[in-house]
Scaffold this active site. Structure first.
Site, PDB file in Angstrom:
ATOM      1  N   PRO A 285       0.850  -1.224  -0.003  1.00 42.62           N
ATOM      2  CA  PRO A 285       0.183   0.141   0.021  1.00 42.62           C
ATOM      3  C   PRO A 285       0.892   1.150  -0.168  1.00 42.62           C
ATOM      4  CG  PRO A 285       0.084  -1.021   2.216  1.00 42.62           C
ATOM      5  CD  PRO A 285       1.004  -2.075   1.294  1.00 42.62           C
ATOM      6  N   GLY A 286       0.466   2.144  -0.709  1.00 44.66           N
ATOM      7  CA  GLY A 286       1.240   3.638  -0.673  1.00 44.66           C
ATOM      8  C   GLY A 286       0.061   4.564  -0.389  1.00 44.66           C
ATOM      9  N   ARG A 324      -2.657  16.271  -9.360  1.00 51.59           N
ATOM     10  CA  ARG A 324      -3.589  15.271  -9.740  1.00 51.59           C
ATOM     11  C   ARG A 324      -4.921  16.021 -10.045  1.00 51.59           C
ATOM     12  NH1 ARG A 324      -5.539  12.563  -6.371  1.00 51.59           N
ATOM     13  NH2 ARG A 324      -5.438  10.591  -7.305  1.00 51.59           N
ATOM     14  N   CYS A 355       0.849  29.536 -14.990  1.00 54.53           N
ATOM     15  CA  CYS A 355       0.315  30.128 -16.250  1.00 54.53           C
ATOM     16  C   CYS A 355      -0.105  28.976 -16.888  1.00 54.53           C
ATOM     17  CB  CYS A 355       1.446  30.743 -17.015  1.00 54.53           C
ATOM     18  SG  CYS A 355       1.683  32.491 -16.306  1.00 54.53           S
ATOM     19  N   GLU A 356      -1.329  28.523 -16.751  1.00 54.07           N
ATOM     20  CA  GLU A 356      -2.026  27.556 -17.199  1.00 54.07           C
ATOM     21  C   GLU A 356      -3.437  27.336 -17.014  1.00 54.07           C
ATOM     22  OE1 GLU A 356       0.664  25.220 -18.556  1.00 54.07           O
ATOM     23  OE2 GLU A 356      -1.118  23.982 -19.588  1.00 54.07           O
ATOM     24  N   TYR A 385       0.777  11.416  -3.153  1.00 53.83           N
ATOM     25  CA  TYR A 385       1.183  11.670  -5.003  1.00 53.83           C
ATOM     26  C   TYR A 385       1.032  13.186  -4.800  1.00 53.83           C
ATOM     27  CZ  TYR A 385       0.835   6.623  -5.345  1.00 53.83           C
ATOM     28  OH  TYR A 385       0.973   5.469  -5.226  1.00 53.83           O
TER      29      TYR A 385
END
Ligand code: LLP
Length: 432
Positions: A285-286, A324, A355-356, A385
């Site tokens: 598991p992570g 994510r 800037c996205e 993550y």
């Protein structure tokens, strides 16, 4: 409760989050040691102590820092690494090499060499050429290494396409085709350089249903049987991977036992049936260990209300510290930490500073209409993550990580500086 509201302020593992933000600066990753330890306690109670000859290898790709590795060591966990960088982090943290397993679909010869030099516990062999590389490195060094084969069990799990790994069309694992797998198994059994232990699978990530795991166990055990019949070899270890789902918004995390109990039952019944001793069983598991233990604190800056369209609330981080939402359309929840008791009466879109246009952290989220520049915004369940996938896009520094426990806080990773970011930059001589 790891999260509580006192006097209108959000507390996390006993710490006032607004004070944390002011003390350490924002954006800030906050990790609760208490929450992580609770997950380890559950794993010990419901898996490790319940079943003999079992191990938990924390998939450190979810959150890999020296401090986290140390915590795993203190709790008696093994770890799973997927790169030279993670392996190096673990070794620098003083983690015992024999309790490390090495996964990855394209391990570099230099990484394999590093692993063999350190005396790594296991290499999970992921492709057909990898054994050649391992054998030649071990031959040269006069060493042997324990291996498992990662197989793709051919099951489809219900999750985001990018984090499905167990279906046949996957860059991970060896397909369960007899003519591909068995010659490799035979070769590994006979090899003087590797000790073949068994099979590994990982069906996918963020899963809430145990049926793909059970289907994968069925598929693997058929091959355990075939290996016994063909080569007279009793498989000694099976690794069931990770992927157990967590709560980001409306989901409800299932206990580990919901996954592990029926899998253990199946494996045991199968072994009795074909008369081989129960193999060692490992899980990896992570996310489920660290996701809910983390939150990210930001400071609110510009607020843009476009009448009849949308209200944008910008924070001082974004896709650089949490990729994510942009990558998997992942959903999160958050709250204005210093106005935590106020009604959530305003629908806003929380966006980052990159800037996205895709740098949106939470779309259409209800927060207090009293939010203003300078407030602290907390996003929950960012422990997995988040930091581990952080990047320097727009040359925004990677935030600090603070570990909290029962009202106390300590720095775990210091904030990257501008100087850190340009440390590797060299102006080519031809430009001077
Ligand atoms: N074992 C293997 C072989 C894996 O490939 C993975 C995850 C794990 C264990 C741990 O899975 P977990 O328990 O954390 O779900 N970046 C993506 C997740 C990628 C997972 C890759 N492999 C995300 O943010 O959702």
């Amino acid at each position: 409760m790891i999260r509580e509201i006192k006097d209108g302020v959000l507390y996390f593992d006993g710490c006032n989050t607004v004070e944390l933000a002011h003390k350490y600066g924002t954006p800030l990753y906050v990790i609760s040691q208490t929450d992580i330890t609770e997950k380890f306690t559950e794993l010990k109670r419901d898996f490790l102590s319940k079943y003999e000859n079992t191990r938990v290898a924390y998939a450190c790709k979810a959150f890999c820092t020296k401090g986290m590795i140390k915590l795993c060591q203190r709790e008696g966990m093994c770890i799973d690494v997927v790169s030279g960088g993670e392996l190096y982090t673990a070794m620098e943290a003083g983690f015992p090499a024999e309790q490390i397993e090495f996964n990855g679909n394209n391990k570099l010869p230099s990484e394999i060499e590093m692993a063999v030099d350190y005396g790594i516990g296991r290499i999970i062999v992921d492709g057909l050429q990898e054994l050649d590389i391992i054998e030649s490195i071990c031959r040269e060094k006069g060493k042997t290494v324990k291996i498992l084969y990662r197989i793709t069990p051919g099951v489809k799990a219900d999750t985001h396409d990018y984090i499905i790994t167990g279906k046949k069309d996957s860059k991970f694992g060896i397909p369960l085709d007899e003519h591909i797998l068995y010659p490799q198994v035979e070769r590994a059994i006979k090899s003087p350089y590797v000790e073949f232990l068994g099979f590994h699978f990982h069906v996918g990530s963020q899963l809430f249903d145990n049926s793909p795991y059970l289907q994968a166990v069925d598929a693997v055990m058929e091959h355990v049987k075939a290996v016994k019949e063909k080569f007279g070899y009793g498989v000694r270890e099976i690794n069931l991977g990770g992927g157990f789902g967590v709560k980001y918004t409306d989901e409800e995390r299932k206990p580990y036992s919901y996954f592990t109990d029926p899998m253990m039952k199946k494996i045991k019944a199968f072994c009795e049936d074909i008369d081989i001793p129960m193999p060692a069983v490992v899980i990896e598991p992570g996310r489920s260990i660290v996701a809910e233990a983390g939150l990210t604190l930001y400071e609110i800056g510009s607020i843009k209300d476009i009448p009849g369209v949308r209200k944008y609330v910008s924070v001082d981080g974004g896709m650089g510290d949490n990729i994510r939402p942009a990558l998997y359309q992942s959903q999160y929840e958050g709250i204005v930490a210093n106005k935590a008791s106020l009604d959530r009466d305003d629908r806003v879109t929380v966006c980052g500073k990159c800037c996205e246009s895709g740098d949106i952290l939470i779309k259409d989220h209800m927060i207090t209409s009293k939010a203003e520049a300078g407030d602290i915004f907390a996003i929950f369940s960012t422990g997995a993550y988040g930091y581990s996938m952080a990047l320097n896009y727009n040359r925004n520094p990677i935030p600090a990580v603070v570990m909290v426990k029962e009202g106390k806080s300590e720095i775990m990773v210091r904030r990257q500086t501008y100087a850190d970011m340009i440390a590797g930059d060299i102006i080519p001589k031809t430009l001077i």
